[in-house]
Design an enzyme around this catalytic site. Sequence first.
Site, PDB file in Angstrom:
ATOM      1  CG  HIS A 143      -2.153   0.850   1.052  1.00 32.56           C
ATOM      2  ND1 HIS A 143      -3.448   0.400   1.203  1.00 32.56           N
ATOM      3  CD2 HIS A 143      -2.259   2.170   0.747  1.00 32.56           C
ATOM      4  CE1 HIS A 143      -4.295   1.398   1.016  1.00 32.56           C
ATOM      5  NE2 HIS A 143      -3.612   2.478   0.730  1.00 32.56           N
ATOM      6  CE1 TYR A 317     -11.666   5.328  -1.808  1.00 36.14           C
ATOM      7  CE2 TYR A 317     -12.701   6.451   0.045  1.00 36.14           C
ATOM      8  CZ  TYR A 317     -11.773   5.540  -0.457  1.00 36.14           C
ATOM      9  OH  TYR A 317     -10.964   4.855   0.408  1.00 36.14           O
TER      10      TYR A 317
HETATM   11  O1  PGI Z   1      -8.274   9.087  -0.059  1.00 38.69           O
HETATM   12  C1  PGI Z   1      -8.789   8.114   0.773  1.00 38.69           C
HETATM   13  C2  PGI Z   1      -8.125   6.769   0.489  1.00 38.69           C
HETATM   14  C3  PGI Z   1      -6.652   6.705   0.903  1.00 38.69           C
HETATM   15  O2  PGI Z   1      -6.498   7.084   2.261  1.00 38.69           O
HETATM   16  C4  PGI Z   1      -6.174   5.255   0.673  1.00 38.69           C
HETATM   17  O3  PGI Z   1      -4.864   5.025   1.179  1.00 38.69           O
HETATM   18  C5  PGI Z   1      -6.165   4.952  -0.821  1.00 38.69           C
HETATM   19  O4  PGI Z   1      -6.173   3.544  -1.050  1.00 38.69           O
HETATM   20  C6  PGI Z   1      -7.319   5.620  -1.522  1.00 38.69           C
HETATM   21  N1  PGI Z   1      -7.626   5.543  -2.822  1.00 38.69           N
HETATM   22  C7  PGI Z   1      -8.678   6.357  -3.051  1.00 38.69           C
HETATM   23  C8  PGI Z   1      -9.320   6.554  -4.374  1.00 38.69           C
HETATM   24  C9  PGI Z   1      -8.248   6.783  -5.425  1.00 38.69           C
HETATM   25  C10 PGI Z   1      -8.272   8.150  -5.982  1.00 38.69           C
HETATM   26  C11 PGI Z   1      -7.091   8.622  -6.428  1.00 38.69           C
HETATM   27  C12 PGI Z   1      -7.021   9.876  -6.977  1.00 38.69           C
HETATM   28  C13 PGI Z   1      -8.159  10.673  -7.089  1.00 38.69           C
HETATM   29  C14 PGI Z   1      -9.362  10.192  -6.621  1.00 38.69           C
HETATM   30  C15 PGI Z   1      -9.422   8.923  -6.050  1.00 38.69           C
HETATM   31  C16 PGI Z   1      -9.025   6.946  -1.881  1.00 38.69           C
HETATM   32  N2  PGI Z   1      -8.190   6.472  -0.952  1.00 38.69           N
END
Ligand code: PGI
Length: 472
Positions: A143, A317
């Site tokens: 990760h 998300y």
């Molecule tokens: O941002 C919240 C979490 C992170 O804390 C995690 O470590 C990580 O796995 C993670 N990935 C995403 C979605 C990926 C994403 C990347 C760039 C822009 C929008 C979404 C959201 N999150």
Amino acid sequence: RRKTGVGMSSIEEIYPISRADLDLVRAFPKGFLWGAATASYQIEGAIKEDGRGPSIWDEFSATPGKVFQGHTGEVATDHYHRVPEDIVLMKELGLSAYRFSIAWPRVLPQGRGAINAAGLDFYERLVDELLAHGIAPFVTLYHWDLPLSLHKVGGWTNRDTAYAFADYADIVTKRLGDRVANWITLNEPWCSAYLGYGCGIHAPGIQDRQAAFVAGHHLLLAHGLALPRMRANIKSVAQVGLSLNFTPTYASDEREETKRDTELTDLFVNQWFISPIAHGRYPEGLFEALEVTPPPMQDGDLELIGAPIDFLGVNNYTRDVIRGGTIPARPDESVKVGPVPGACYTEMGWEIHPQSFNELLLRLYHEYGMQALYITENGAAFKDTWNGDGVVHDPRRIAYIQEYLQAAAEAVEQGVPLRGYFTWSLLDNFEWAEGYSKRFGIVYVDYQTQRRIIKDSGHWYKALLSAHRDAS
Ligand SMILES: OC[C@@H]1[C@@H](O)[C@H](O)[C@@H](O)c2[nH]c(CCc3ccccc3)c[n+]21
């Protein structure tokens, strides 16, 4: 509502959920896993303790200007020293599973070669403690905290790093393969490749699109090389997968150029990694759209990468709404429109759009033939405030999870083989370039004291999980 008797919890404490929530949980099958997710660099701290070697995020977060207010993962939520209390917290919440990641630099401080026994021992104790509490460990091997010494010789742009990862996966599964039944090789290789080497907002902070595609291929190769090594060390009933992030893309209008730019963005954001994993090939037109040359591949790479996985971890998300320009926008610079009239947004500026989550799950099942899916991340950041007592009101996080679970329930009813849901995150933690300014936890962390306070969403999640157990 009034107390129900001396010493008894109030009805609200037992069931802060609604009738609709009770109907919601009934849509999920018996045995559906309910969990929460974290990652090593975001929660552990203790970055120099017990022989841990440095990672690219140690160096990146210590570099001025890279992370909000210069925040680092040096202490984070001090989880490294608080495993017993944090597992009691997971038990209190009624989690049936917990997704966490192992820090490669704790196990192999130089990325390869000498094993740091104290590092492996830490994760063995963590796994044993989870099992003792009846919580299923879901272990992510990578990760984002790449050992710095591997970065010094090219990191993911060096093909050797893929082989080093397979050796690391072999070592960890030799030690824990008898007890851990759920393995995730990589978390979001898209982020590692593009955010780390393409636009450079994440470690190691390189801005080179060509490098991003070379790194992306070596990340996929690492997954492919690790699969057989892991399968040789884990139990036959154990399952291996990887977690990919998806951001469904929608056209903001009906113009041809908008449809074109939306499709190109979908190639780049959503198909780049799932296509080699599910179909053993890169998506048609991807490299041309990004104006890069195909990354150097060797014979057999794509067969290794496309080898069957037992499940796909889905991290989702939000969605992106795209507007086309008169000339094709390179997909990494496509025009994302917002705010969308009538839409709601989280603190990350991400649109809350459960419908796109439902459509994503259907697509992964029908278009990519995934036979088992876990939501390995879904959650929201909001401005959570704590007034010093045991309460943190976060109604918007409850509503977010409710709406996304409703969308997931509909996908289950539509036949999608969804096996579990992990909310991001168990604890407020180090949110990468945003530092500690963004809180995703269902448990609040007061960083001054490291005190954990279960938020209303945590109490709600606990009641939801309890209702699912009762209904199953
Ligand atoms: O941002 C919240 C979490 C992170 O804390 C995690 O470590 C990580 O796995 C993670 N990935 C995403 C979605 C990926 C994403 C990347 C760039 C822009 C929008 C979404 C959201 N999150």
